[in-house]
Scaffold this active site. Sequence first.
Site, PDB file in Angstrom:
ATOM      1  N   ASP A 231      40.107  87.865  31.972  1.00  0.00           N
ATOM      2  CA  ASP A 231      40.526  88.649  33.126  1.00  0.00           C
ATOM      3  C   ASP A 231      42.051  88.737  33.026  1.00  0.00           C
ATOM      4  O   ASP A 231      42.694  87.998  32.273  1.00  0.00           O
ATOM      5  CB  ASP A 231      40.049  88.038  34.452  1.00  0.00           C
ATOM      6  CG  ASP A 231      40.040  89.106  35.559  1.00  0.00           C
ATOM      7  OD1 ASP A 231      40.701  90.155  35.391  1.00  0.00           O
ATOM      8  OD2 ASP A 231      39.386  88.898  36.600  1.00  0.00           O
TER       9      ASP A 231
HETATM   10  C1  BGC Z   1      40.256  92.082  38.043  1.00  0.00           C
HETATM   11  C2  BGC Z   1      39.353  92.747  37.022  1.00  0.00           C
HETATM   12  C3  BGC Z   1      39.989  94.020  36.529  1.00  0.00           C
HETATM   13  C4  BGC Z   1      41.350  93.673  35.951  1.00  0.00           C
HETATM   14  C5  BGC Z   1      42.089  94.862  35.410  1.00  0.00           C
HETATM   15  C6  BGC Z   1      41.677  91.908  37.535  1.00  0.00           C
HETATM   16  O1  BGC Z   1      42.545  91.511  38.552  1.00  0.00           O
HETATM   17  O2  BGC Z   1      39.723  90.830  38.417  1.00  0.00           O
HETATM   18  O3  BGC Z   1      38.105  93.027  37.611  1.00  0.00           O
HETATM   19  O4  BGC Z   1      39.175  94.657  35.587  1.00  0.00           O
HETATM   20  O5  BGC Z   1      42.153  93.088  36.969  1.00  0.00           O
HETATM   21  O6  BGC Z   1      42.529  95.683  36.428  1.00  0.00           O
END
Ligand code: BGC
Length: 697
Positions: A231
């Site tokens: 993530d």
């Molecule tokens: C989120 C993800 C997301 C990523 C990119 C993170 O903060 O948890 O779900 O895909 O950011 O934006």
Amino acid sequence: MTAFRDGPRGDPDTLVESLTLAEKLRLLHGARDPEGVSTGYLPPNDERGIPPLRLVDGPLGVRAGEATAFPASIALAATWDGDLAREQGEALGRETRAKGQDGLLAPGLNLIRVPHGGRNFEYYSEDPWLTSRTAVSVVEGIQSEGAIATAKHYVANSQEAERTTIDARIGERALRECYLRGFEAAVREAGVGSVMCAYNGVNGESMSDNRRLLTEVLRDEWDFSGYVVSDWWATGDPVDSATAGLDLEMPGYALDAESQFGVAPSELPLSMPDVEEGGRYGEPLRAAVDVGAVGEGRIDTMVRRVLETMERFGSESRNAEEVDTVDHPEVARRVAIEGSVLLKNEGVLPIDPGIETLAVIGPNADRPALGGGGSSEVTPAHAVSPLAGLREHLAGEVSFERGVSPIRGVRFFDEGEADEPDDEPSIEAAVAAAERADATVLVARDVATEGTDRPSLSLPGSQDALIEAVADVAGELVVVLNTSGAVEMPWLDSVPALLETWYPGQDDGIALAAVLTGEEPGGRLPVTFGREDDYGFDEASYPGVDGRVEYDEGLLVGYRGFDAREVEPYYPFGHGLSYTEFEYGPLEAPDRIPVGKPVSVSVTVENVGDRPGKEVVQLYVASEVAGRPPRELAGFSTTRLAPGERRDVEVSLDPRSFLGYDPVREDWIPVTEEGTIEVGRSSRDLRGAIPVGIDPE
Ligand code: BGC
């Protein structure tokens, strides 16, 4: 292995061998997209013929310029319709490709454990079977269009409170039977191309360096062959992460929060990890390889997984025109209609389309409910509010009163949030409008966002007072909820009709007008709608104490817990009314169930009303084994019947029915020798039951 679709590279194995260490590491951590479109980006290596890898958010639509804003994921799950979920997946995959992107950072497969969860609208259900069925359809749909799907956030990111640090303490049975189930199905049944690990920890190990779950379970047991992506900014120690099984670090650079959000990182309005750290799989990982802390063979494996996935999906772009030529808005509209759940209807709905005067009330009724805040935001080319949809659909007079000040949603990326209105709303004016009208539609909403949980289940602002005041005078009143899940309903007894439409996306008002005037609201609740105090959490089990949250309820998540504790919710899991009535014949099932084998059960369903309708036949398995949930969803089938029509509906049973995970034997074993299969319209409206014997494998 064939060559990449748009380049002359040849087979990834030979390619990996020929790369320098620096070139390999370049494939393991992201960089800024020079075009400013991708959410996650790996630069190309032109010399070696490696194209870029471009990943984009997210579950409700593609977050890149203008795209179709689909209903919230929970609305899709509320359709209980695998074919429609697959269609939405296909549309998402096509738009991903049309935007020149290779992978979509979706679907979100975390189980809805607490009703407060800030991202519940991005997830499917509190039930593992419904989650896994929806997941398989969506992943297959996305990938059938050549886009890489990303099952996220692996695993147990079921709350936003302290999301980047919280350690979820989960027993092995609950982990296997509940929280891992959707991911397992995405990997083993749908062949998902990538998995995003969660920010949180599970049983003492952060998910970005959780070797047991990233390698032993995901790779060794499930044979996952794609790549694991972090993530955003979640990668911890590069040695721990690389050896645990995290292949690709994203975004790979430090965030300049000031330029993106106009605030210092510490002031970001949501809980984020250290966004000033990035590139841990760059220089720090190289240093680790130099001193032998990570072997180059390990690096090769990680690179191979990235390249093989790119190879598998190709990196051919589609013409951007395709977004418009394929009728994705129509898919979005159907999901909004089919996911609308009619919770209550005391003779108010459907509204006669020839009605002379309708009052539309609600702080945000003149704005479409596109979704919650965070990375799942989508900017549609057009969107229709409830008010606009009803005005367009009805020939009569449609008045509008806000009643109370607009509820401000959270939007980080979508520029489309309406400005502050200059009217001065008052409950008195709303009451007067309702008094004058033949019928009233009152639209209420919650506020949900990534990064923070809902502080309470009460509707924000003075919406409860507004509903109570309007309900006192309006005879024909429909309350429409645009919420991410259950809300407190102190006014429920005085409201004759209640419709949950979640966040319906760009065609909010069109779908709403259709449902209110007679199109079948096809949805069933994918989560229990309970009162805040009835979920049975204490501080330790939610939001957690000292950085740990105890999943003490074990298998008793959602309705399983309500049933075990014999608590009556507002509305049970699986509930949803139709505009017609159905009758069920006797349930037919084999006397003995050979566990682990395909079994189907059938029941005759008849539409005994005078309108066409959609019925979701739900199967539950029940056993009286101590510690097991009283009943568990084990199958469902969606069918449409004309008035008077009767059909034998076949439902296949979850092959793991009557099985439980035994942590000692590390295997699935029968939990009982005899059990019951129940059929019903919801988990608490059962229409038949049949005892069965269970044969071990
Ligand atoms: C989120 C993800 C997301 C990523 C990119 C993170 O903060 O948890 O779900 O895909 O950011 O934006």
